[in-house]
Design a protein around this motif. Sequence first.
Motif, short mmCIF file in Angstrom:
data_model
loop_
_atom_site.label_atom_id
_atom_site.label_comp_id
_atom_site.label_asym_id
_atom_site.label_seq_id
_atom_site.Cartn_x
_atom_site.Cartn_y
_atom_site.Cartn_z
N ALA A 97 0.71 -1.01 -0.14
CA ALA A 97 0.00 -0.09 0.08
C ALA A 97 0.90 1.44 -0.20
O ALA A 97 0.56 2.12 -0.61
N LYS A 100 2.81 1.79 -3.43
CA LYS A 100 1.76 2.15 -4.53
C LYS A 100 1.41 3.64 -4.18
O LYS A 100 1.32 4.50 -5.15
N ALA A 101 1.16 4.08 -3.22
CA ALA A 101 0.77 5.64 -2.78
C ALA A 101 1.99 6.28 -3.07
O ALA A 101 1.94 7.38 -3.61
N VAL A 104 2.18 6.43 -7.04
CA VAL A 104 1.28 7.42 -7.70
C VAL A 104 1.75 8.88 -7.36
O VAL A 104 1.51 9.62 -8.13
N LEU A 334 -0.08 -1.18 -11.15
CA LEU A 334 -0.46 -0.89 -9.61
C LEU A 334 -1.51 -2.13 -9.40
O LEU A 334 -2.19 -1.86 -8.20
N GLU A 335 -1.72 -2.94 -10.01
CA GLU A 335 -2.98 -4.20 -9.68
C GLU A 335 -2.60 -5.10 -8.99
O GLU A 335 -3.43 -5.81 -8.50
N PHE A 336 -0.95 -5.32 -8.66
CA PHE A 336 -0.91 -6.83 -8.10
C PHE A 336 -1.22 -6.48 -6.60
O PHE A 336 -1.38 -5.41 -6.10
N GLY A 337 -1.15 -8.01 -6.05
CA GLY A 337 -1.50 -7.64 -4.42
C GLY A 337 -0.62 -8.82 -3.96
O GLY A 337 0.55 -8.95 -4.39
N ALA B 34 -5.42 -3.75 -0.74
CA ALA B 34 -3.98 -3.57 -1.19
C ALA B 34 -4.00 -3.67 -2.70
O ALA B 34 -3.08 -2.75 -3.26
N GLU B 35 -4.75 -4.61 -3.30
CA GLU B 35 -4.71 -4.81 -4.84
C GLU B 35 -5.15 -3.41 -5.44
O GLU B 35 -4.50 -3.06 -6.43
N VAL B 36 -6.57 -2.82 -4.96
CA VAL B 36 -7.28 -1.82 -5.65
C VAL B 36 -6.57 -0.40 -5.44
O VAL B 36 -6.92 0.49 -6.04
N ILE B 37 -6.14 -0.19 -4.09
CA ILE B 37 -5.86 1.15 -3.79
C ILE B 37 -4.98 2.03 -4.61
O ILE B 37 -5.31 3.27 -4.81
N GLY B 38 -4.05 1.47 -5.40
CA GLY B 38 -3.17 2.10 -6.21
C GLY B 38 -4.04 2.88 -7.41
O GLY B 38 -4.01 3.94 -7.47
N SER B 39 -4.72 2.06 -7.88
CA SER B 39 -5.54 2.38 -9.38
C SER B 39 -6.57 3.28 -8.96
O SER B 39 -6.70 4.11 -9.61
N MET B 41 -6.57 5.56 -6.59
CA MET B 41 -6.07 6.83 -6.28
C MET B 41 -5.88 7.40 -7.88
O MET B 41 -6.37 8.76 -8.25
N VAL B 72 -4.29 -0.72 5.22
CA VAL B 72 -3.92 -0.46 3.67
C VAL B 72 -4.13 0.85 3.66
O VAL B 72 -3.52 1.69 3.09
N ALA B 76 -1.30 3.91 3.06
CA ALA B 76 -1.32 4.48 1.71
C ALA B 76 -1.26 5.99 1.86
O ALA B 76 -0.73 6.66 1.15
#
Lengths: 349, 210
Positions: A97, A100-101, A104, A334-337, B34-39, B41, B72, B76
């Motif tokens: 998390a 990714k943040a 972005v 950005l889609e991976f978990g 965790a998978e969707v948070i980036g997209s 945003m 998460v 983020a």
Amino acid sequence: MNRSAPLVLGIETSCDETGVGIVRGETLLANVIASSMEEHARYGGVVPEIAARAHLEAFTPTLESALAEAGVALTDLDAIAVTSGPGLSGALMVGIAAAKALAVSLDKPLYAVNHLVGHVGVDVLAGDELEYPTIALLVSGGHTSLLLVRDLVSDVELLGETIDDAAGEAFDKVARLLGLPYPGGPEIDRAARDGDPQAIRFPRGLSLPRDLEEHRYDFSFSGLKTAVARHVERLRDAGEDVPIADIAASFREAVIDVLITKALAACVDLGVPRLLLGGGVVANARLRDVAAQRSAEAGVALRIPPLSLCTDNGAMIAALGAQLIMSGHEPSGLEFGSDSTLPVTEILV
Amino acid sequence: MLLAIDTSAGTGVALVEGDTILAQRAVEDTRRHAEVIGSLMTECLADAGVAVAALSGIAVGMGPGPFTGLRVGIAAANAFALGAQKPVLRVVSHDALAFGHYASGGSGALLVTTDARRRERYWSAYSGCDGHVLPVRSAGPGIVHPDALECELPEYGSHFRVDAEWVSAGAVGLLAERLASHGREFAGRSPLYLRSPDVTLSAGPKRVTS
Ligand SMILES: [Zn+2]
């Protein structure tokens, strides 16, 4: 993006260490680790929820001190790399998390990489080119794996792994039954100092001919742990003294013997005269001594990265990320978990 | 203008400015934070056509919520704020629900609950809202088996009750904007887990011989 010597931030949260590292190409700039080990001590092992909570608390200060140590700003980065597995999923998710943040907010490419391959890749930071193929033995509280690495960024094969406890876990459990504190590795080491490693012949897991057929490169430490427990109980029941030093030394010898025997067997079987060690258990001096001596006898070149790079850390993730970038790989998106059982064949997710 | 995040149930991200939600994206699945948070945003920023530099801060719901997902969103928000060099504005997720209730014309005593799993609910009670429609929390947040709510909050029968499935990131953002514009205090840095980690102290090694 600079692809010849990229400035990469690496984030590692797969177990109980919050690691942030920064590399420029193959040069280490910062390696900062915050550990929640002490919080797990009273439970005798890593408690996943405690580890995950600690990652969240430690992340910002760890990142800030890594940036200060490297003398770079987040905006200078070429890319971000993060461990997406294998490891504890709740713990991995904190790093994912955050990564990714950052990706972005900074508009930087993100590479999701394999923790185990990171243990191998960290060796590029130690100087001298790592030669391929190499056998890699990775031993910690979370994993015990034997890999054949033909190419760091494209071709890694799992030869074998533990079928029950990790080696580091076995140290913790045996320390506990000898009444020694957590973490068990250094405690067993200390207790073993004046012990006779040949005093008790503890079993070598998966080493009998019939086991070797199916599990030539796999490990098992739960039988060994039970054998130590049985030995201690027999002495206590008989009202005899428990010779902690001899038991610790003999147990440690059994673990190390089976680790090194299997690793060198892989070197011989596959005609690969190189062995790389990684993981926190490498801190064990006896393991390093036995590995050095027996590798020399077998004509195998042994590589052991500096200890600060052997335990879980962010620099190894940054180093692997940088290698992937330098060899032209595209980012993960950005889609991976998190993947708690990510196979070593997936070097980049 | 704030980027707002709430992961106390599913995963929600929004972009708000003043009293307006400019963009909002959500994934209800409670296992894919965790998978969707980036997209989510990037999509919100793109939907609103807003650059990171234009933000004044990052708003985040601190819970209460189940550990793994809640963390998460907070991780983020903290990291996004570092990257963007903007402040984090933390709010209690239940307060955003209460703010939504009062902002849409509700009044008087309010009880808000959300799913805490294991047949329990997270709850917070409000006596009403102030002149700026900001909710006044009188008790909670807490965690309770629904049958025991009466013990935790004896006067709960007189409360209007909202059992929410979901906390909207838009509401978190709007509440944060309102709190900021009136110079109010934000929530603390600690996530509102309201439960201790599941661990049992073993009594020592078990015997292996009988
Ligand atoms: Zn590791």
